[in-house]
Enzyme design. Sequence first.
Site, short mmCIF file in Angstrom:
data_model
loop_
_atom_site.label_atom_id
_atom_site.label_comp_id
_atom_site.label_asym_id
_atom_site.label_seq_id
_atom_site.Cartn_x
_atom_site.Cartn_y
_atom_site.Cartn_z
N PRO A 70 0.83 -1.20 0.00
CG PRO A 70 -0.27 -1.22 2.06
CD PRO A 70 0.74 -1.96 1.25
CG ASP A 459 29.19 -23.64 12.94
OD1 ASP A 459 28.52 -23.01 13.78
OD2 ASP A 459 30.39 -23.94 13.13
NE ARG A 463 32.64 -26.86 15.79
CZ ARG A 463 32.59 -27.64 14.70
NH1 ARG A 463 32.59 -28.95 14.81
NH2 ARG A 463 32.53 -27.09 13.51
CG ASP A 464 34.88 -24.04 21.52
OD1 ASP A 464 34.75 -24.74 20.49
OD2 ASP A 464 35.96 -23.91 22.12
CD GLU A 465 33.27 -23.31 14.43
OE1 GLU A 465 33.72 -24.37 14.86
OE2 GLU A 465 33.45 -22.92 13.27
CG ASP A 472 27.96 -24.18 7.47
OD1 ASP A 472 28.88 -23.49 7.03
OD2 ASP A 472 28.14 -25.14 8.23
CD1 TRP A 535 31.65 -20.36 4.64
CD2 TRP A 535 32.08 -21.59 2.84
NE1 TRP A 535 31.87 -21.66 5.05
CE2 TRP A 535 32.14 -22.42 3.98
CE3 TRP A 535 32.32 -22.17 1.60
CZ2 TRP A 535 32.42 -23.80 3.91
CZ3 TRP A 535 32.60 -23.54 1.52
CH2 TRP A 535 32.64 -24.32 2.66
CD GLU A 745 31.87 -30.11 11.35
OE1 GLU A 745 31.89 -30.56 12.51
OE2 GLU A 745 32.44 -29.07 11.00
CG HIS A 766 27.74 -29.03 10.91
ND1 HIS A 766 28.18 -28.76 12.18
CD2 HIS A 766 28.51 -28.28 10.08
CE1 HIS A 766 29.18 -27.88 12.11
NE2 HIS A 766 29.39 -27.57 10.84
C1 BGC Z 1 32.17 -24.87 10.52
C2 BGC Z 1 31.69 -25.13 9.14
C3 BGC Z 1 32.13 -23.93 8.37
C4 BGC Z 1 33.61 -24.11 8.29
C5 BGC Z 1 34.31 -23.22 7.37
C6 BGC Z 1 33.65 -24.93 10.50
O1 BGC Z 1 34.21 -24.73 11.73
O2 BGC Z 1 31.60 -25.70 11.46
O3 BGC Z 1 30.48 -25.64 8.98
O4 BGC Z 1 31.51 -23.66 7.20
O5 BGC Z 1 34.18 -24.07 9.57
O6 BGC Z 1 35.35 -23.87 6.91
#
Ligand code: BGC
Length: 882
Positions: A70, A459, A463-465, A472, A535, A745, A766
Amino acid sequence: MLKINEIRMDYEKEQIGITHVPEFSWTLESDKRNVIQEAYELEIAEDPSFENKIYASGNCKSDASAQIQPEGVNLASQKKYFVRAKAKAAGEESDWAETSFVTGIMDNSQWKGVFVSAEEEADKDNSKGTYVRGEFTVSKQVKEAFVSVTALGLYNFYINGKKVGHDELTPGWTSYRKHLCFQTYEVTDYLKEGKNAAGAILAAGWYKGKMGFDGLAKRRNHYGENTALLSQMVIRYTDGTEETVVTDESWRGADAPVVFAEIYDGEIYDAAKEIKGWAEPDCTEGTWKQVRKLEYDFSVLTGQGSGKVSLMDEVKPKEIFTTPEGDTVIDFGQNMSALIQVHAAGKKGDVIRLDCFEVLDSKGNVYVDNLRGAKESLQYTFGEDGTITYRPSFTFMGFRYAKIVSFPGEPKLENFTANAIHTNMERTGFIETSNPDLNQLAHNILWGLKSNFVDVPTDCPQRDERLGWTGDAEIFCRTACFLENTYSFYRKWLRDVEADQTEEGGVAHVVPDIISGNEGDNWLLEQGSHSAAAWADVAIVNPWTMYLTFGDKEILKIQYNSMKNWINFMREYSVDYIWNYKLQFGDWVALDAEEGSYFGATPNDLTCTAYFAYSTGLFVKAAEILGRTDDVKEYSDLYDKIVDKFQRTFYDENGEMTAQTQTAHIVALYFRLAPEKYKEKTVQGLLRLLEKENGHLVTGFVGTPYFCHALSQNGHVKEAYELLLKDDFPSWLYQVKMGATTVWEHWDGLKPDGTMWSADMNSFNHYAYGSIGEWLVRVMAGLEVDEKKPGYKHAVIYPRMGGDLDYVKAEYRSVYGPVKSFWEVKPEETVLHVSVPANTTATICLDGAKEVKAADGLAFAAGKDCMQAEAGSGDYEIHFVR
Ligand code: BGC
């Protein structure tokens, strides 16, 4: 009867706190076939009786029931608007259908509140929770009240002792310094006459908690050193006056019972530190001090209307058991992102501690090595004797199991519930087959999505990520867009993709980008923290996929500069149309990698240049759709040159690909880069490479999503099914056979001999390889979008039978309503049931049909490679012989 089923705003049923005029859409329902909308009326008003209209379209002769924008609508801040629509079709007129939405603060100059913190500067090194509170008086009768809230860190907002709204982990994770969301709630019912109190618990979250990629050097305080709250409430009285209540320096702060909370490590809560009545008026307990005002750039604030994180599915534990090593473990039966709610009786000082983890090792013991540094622990200390219900608020855990480290008395199943936590999205896609393993795979893909859509596309959740890895997100986008309504989720995140692009248009590996400029993450900083093929192409592929899914041109408009800048970046750094740049992940975690390496065998200049071409081709289409004719010309020309160079570089004079990998052949075919004269040779090459692996894939992130497509698009549906249905190592169904409840993964996350891929990177949740989901939908079930009329305005329903399946049943709840395909193979015939929503059309193709026995009113004729018919809306049942 003609009926409007529901009106949506920006594809969502609910928009509370939006700060732009949304696009409207509705689904039509009719008991007739071939229904096309002839006209509609749309109205927006300030009152439910529609006396004070701010917009009335009048009778619009149009078949548009989506993307209605609108014009000339001016919205006021923190206000509810009422919307209604009706439609005419097939000689009938529907009744009005109604909905409403609420605005946030429309203009950032209208913020009167300030960010207030209960932390001292010295608190920069801790992750404790704090309370902030303020009081106000309501002296007249309230007509309505709305509050807009955000925080530096995470917040839970309360009024008069009650938590406001059902959102979690607000304000979510964005590139905070450039983009910070605020949420808005209707709080009329929270207020009472006389004294009222508002307050919040604040915690570190992504803002100041420890986050990063490199486990050894994680850094805290990525965006700032102290948490703070900003809120602004408007109270409108029945006498027409209004008042504003904001966070200011009159607010008070104190330490909260959340002693520690971080995303990776979990939450520690000491109930003895609770301040009774902290969010109620006249609180006399606790030690309160004046808050500190923190400066922040208000121009980065945006209202978030939907797509917020919530507690979703409730998962009850299946079993509590003792491991061979003697640990007591709860098994929830499902890997997920969740928070455990504990209901237990105890005495003052008793401690409950649960450590979450994903898998048991080969001996059946607790396995935490793949969590790396993440503690994923919940700890609660009783403040007094009694029965409590506790669930952490400022963290999330990725797990199937929890080790009971401490518990008062004997733990029982009824003491625990896991609440899956992720962005609140509506389920839109459903698929079921006669093969239970395939159904489990579909289940695993869905749970991979749920687990990794925690405000940003992560991802992994354990874990510590847990970072917004762009690759992804790119490869899984099409699958995700089928399964759930991802519109708000991706739209918000794509804004950060753009915000975090480099000046030259490079796209960060993770968004929000906490790598660039983070001294801790040295490896990525040295190698490159942005612009990897597949990516970075998220900047192109995701808006494009949203355009296909929702038919939404708006997202292409919004992301256009980001898209173009990314193409320009590749052009700038390519040498004679071959693109390659610093750190590339290539065909990440492919099995044709050297032993122990993450990098697949397909050369980077091939994957890079293939994506350069693919993305440029999609960008040209976007430019065409938006009528940017200059760009169409310029980038079509670029596209032709890249393709030409690709063909001259990656094919030899005999028409063989220079890289003899499955992935090289897959991208050449799926991205349409193979020279016409060598196409069949490329197909044969792929078949040969598949045969070499005894029918197994050895592909990584780049090749896997398109392997089955590359086969089925080139006359090899049978081989695509064979690949899909392999169940020995490595394959999708191997994971299923090994008991997976989400997607892994690594193909060899858990090897046939019971050993695991190295613990430094071995997630069992993953979603990346779940990208096979799109083949299940588009090819096996045959629900395909027509690019020319996207959003399923015109669908192509072309299911490909095979794999010894007796039936496949799929439904996608599109912008226009449910599109369905259900095929059954019977001894004498094949039956296809199709539903085409009102106001759409479809081309229905019968795979391998020799004779149509019952056409249900459709006129089938021989098409290019199948018998096909054009269908209007309605339900059809077609019988044919193959
Ligand atoms: C992640 C992946 C990511 C990659 C990049 C990893 O640590 O878990 O899924 O795309 O790093 O290389």
